[in-house]
Every structure is written in structure tokens, then in C-alpha cells.
Design a protein around this motif. Structure first.
Motif, short mmCIF file in Angstrom:
data_model
loop_
_atom_site.label_atom_id
_atom_site.label_comp_id
_atom_site.label_asym_id
_atom_site.label_seq_id
_atom_site.Cartn_x
_atom_site.Cartn_y
_atom_site.Cartn_z
N THR A 143 -0.93 -4.85 -5.55
CA THR A 143 -1.26 -3.50 -5.10
C THR A 143 -2.42 -2.93 -5.91
OG1 THR A 143 -0.32 -1.33 -4.52
CG2 THR A 143 0.28 -2.23 -6.67
N ARG A 184 0.82 -1.22 0.00
CA ARG A 184 0.00 0.00 0.00
C ARG A 184 0.85 1.27 0.00
NH1 ARG A 184 -2.95 -3.76 3.05
NH2 ARG A 184 -5.08 -4.05 2.24
N ASP A 185 2.12 1.13 0.36
CA ASP A 185 3.02 2.28 0.41
C ASP A 185 4.40 1.83 -0.03
OD1 ASP A 185 1.28 4.39 1.80
OD2 ASP A 185 1.17 2.73 3.23
N ARG A 226 -2.51 0.58 -5.60
CA ARG A 226 -2.05 1.95 -5.46
C ARG A 226 -1.22 2.36 -6.67
NH1 ARG A 226 -3.08 2.88 0.11
NH2 ARG A 226 -4.79 1.40 0.51
#
Length: 253
Positions: A93, A77-78, A95
Motif C-alpha cells: 500500500t 487502497r482502502d 495509503r
């Protein structure tokens, strides 16, 4: 110039299977070696990683895992610092701007995308991870983010080919014991040995998981020393070490 091989079915998705062309490494690692676990100069490896991700999607953040030949998947997510890379062999992901990168040097890199859901994934399938279900686990992790197996397109990148992948009969028996149908991925070789088509095995696992679009690049890493790194070739040549190539996929920012 960096070579990024593209796959049918993933058009419109930033993705690419890099070989060894381009890059700043020398010696046995000559070219685009991205393996932090290699004995190459660290600064060269980091520079090569920057070059690879910029060729894929300028401004994207590269995310890789500490690959351990497992079926484990991480949902990203990051951005993840290099020192904090998780022990896993696949990532997914939803994102934008995160480039998922898988490192290989004969093992099978697999890229996944469900663009309707806005979910992508990348898996490293060595024989241990493949038989343990790393691709099945990747599909399940993508489904948890809203993807559907029947919408996912997959691409199998450069890996060791059947003609180059000699295994012994005990190895082949392990796959036959898991599923008698796996015998079709092995052909007789010299006495006591067989030739294994690991790419076809991975493709069959993907199809069994409900994936309808599977592209196979059919590029043998072992037999193309100018284009790809190969662990097995390095061993057969008695080389001191070997490089790793990277396969990447991302959602555009």
C-alpha cells in the motif's frame, strides 16, 4: 503486555512482529491469538486484533488477507472488511493509516518499506509461497506504486528455525531442482531427512530481487512456546488447535 519486535532498517516506520504475549485468549490459544481460522472464540480473536493494531499505531485500520500459500499480492487502497478479505499472501500500500497484517505460526513473515516512495508491504512466505516467488511479487507490486528495489528495506520475523524444521529428502530435492544453489539451505539430518533454513532461503530470494537491506530477527517459533505459536509444535504435541501471531507495518497517518 504485548511484545512487538522491531527490526533494524525499519526505524521510523510503524512496524512490529507480535508474539503470543498479551491478549485475552485462553487454552491452547493462550495470549494474543489473532487467527480467525482458529477454533478460538471469535470475540477473543477480534479483541486481540484490536490490541495488536493499537500497540502498533493507534487509530490505524488493520487489513489482512485470506492466506492460501500462494505468490499472489494485493494492492490495498482502502480498508477491507473481514468478510471480504482477498485470497492472497502479500499486500502492499501507499495509503497512510492502513496496517498491513500477516499471520503466521511457523511460516516466514516479511515486512517491506521504501519510505522515500511512501510504500510498504507485508508477505506471508510458507515454503510453497516462497518457492513460487511471493517475495519477488511483493517487490514488483511495490515498484508499481513507485518504490525501487534498491531502496526497499526488509525484515524477516520470527519463523521456524533450521534446527526445528525437519523435511524429507524429496522435499529438499524440489528446491534443488528449482535451483541447484538451494542445496546450501539444507543440512543432513536423520536418515532420509534434512534440516531446512527457510529464513535464509527467503533472504536469498530478497537479495536476488535487488533488496540491499535485509534484517533477520533469528527467532525460532517452534522452540519458544512461551513467546510464539507454532503449527508444527502443536502437531508434535497432539494439541487440538494452534494460534497465530501477527506481523504488521503501516504508513503513519
Amino acid at each position: 503486555m504485548i511484545e512487538l519486535l522491531r527490526a533494524p532498517g525499519l526505524e521510523g516506520v510503524p512496524h512490529g512482529f507480535a508474539g503470543r504475549w498479551g491478549g485475552v485468549s485462553g487454552g491452547v490459544h493462550a495470549g494474543l491469538n489473532v487467527g480467525l481460522g482458529s477454533e478460538d472464540e471469535r470475540e477473543a480473536v477480534l479483541r486481540n486484533r484490536d490490541l495488536a493494531v493499537n500497540a502498533l499505531l493507534p487509530g490505524a485500520t488493520l487489513v489482512t488477507a485470506r492466506q492460501v500459500h500462494s505468490p499472489d499480492v494485493v494492492t490495498v487502497r482502502d480498508a477491507i472488511d473481514e468478510a471480504d478479505r482477498p485470497a492472497a499472501d502479500a499486500m502492499v500500500t501507499d495509503r497512510a493509516g492502513l496496517a498491513l497484517g500477516i499471520l503466521t505460526a511457523d511460516c516466514v513473515p516479511v515486512l517491506f518499506a521504501d519510505m522515500a516512495a511512501g510504500v510498504v508491504g507485508a508477505a506471508h512466505a510458507g515454503w510453497k509461497g516462497a518457492i513460487a516467488g511471493v517475495t519477488d511479487a511483493t517487490v514488483a507490486a511495490m515498484e508499481a506504486l513507485g518504490a525501487r528495489a534498491d531502496r526497499i528495506a526488509c525484515a524477516i520475523g520470527p519463523c521456524i528455525g533450521r534446527a526445528s524444521y525437519e523435511v524429507d529428502d524429496a522435499f529438499a530435492a524440489r528446491f534443488a531442482q528449482a535451483d541447484a544453489a538451494n542445496e546450501r539451505f539444507f543440512t543432513p539430518g536423520r536418515p532420509g531427512h534434512q534440516q531446512f533454513d527457510i529464513a535464509a532461503y527467503v533472504a536469498a530470494r530478497l537479495a536476488a530481487a535487488g533488496i540491499g537491506r535485509i534484517a533477520m530477527l533469528d527467532e525460532d517459533t517452534y522452540s519458544q512456546p512461551d513467546r510464539f505459536f507454532s503449527y508444527r509444535r502443536a502437531c508434535h504435541r497432539g494439541e487440538s488447535d494452534y494460534g497465530r501471531q501477527i506481523s504488521m507495518i503501516a504508513l503513519p497517518a
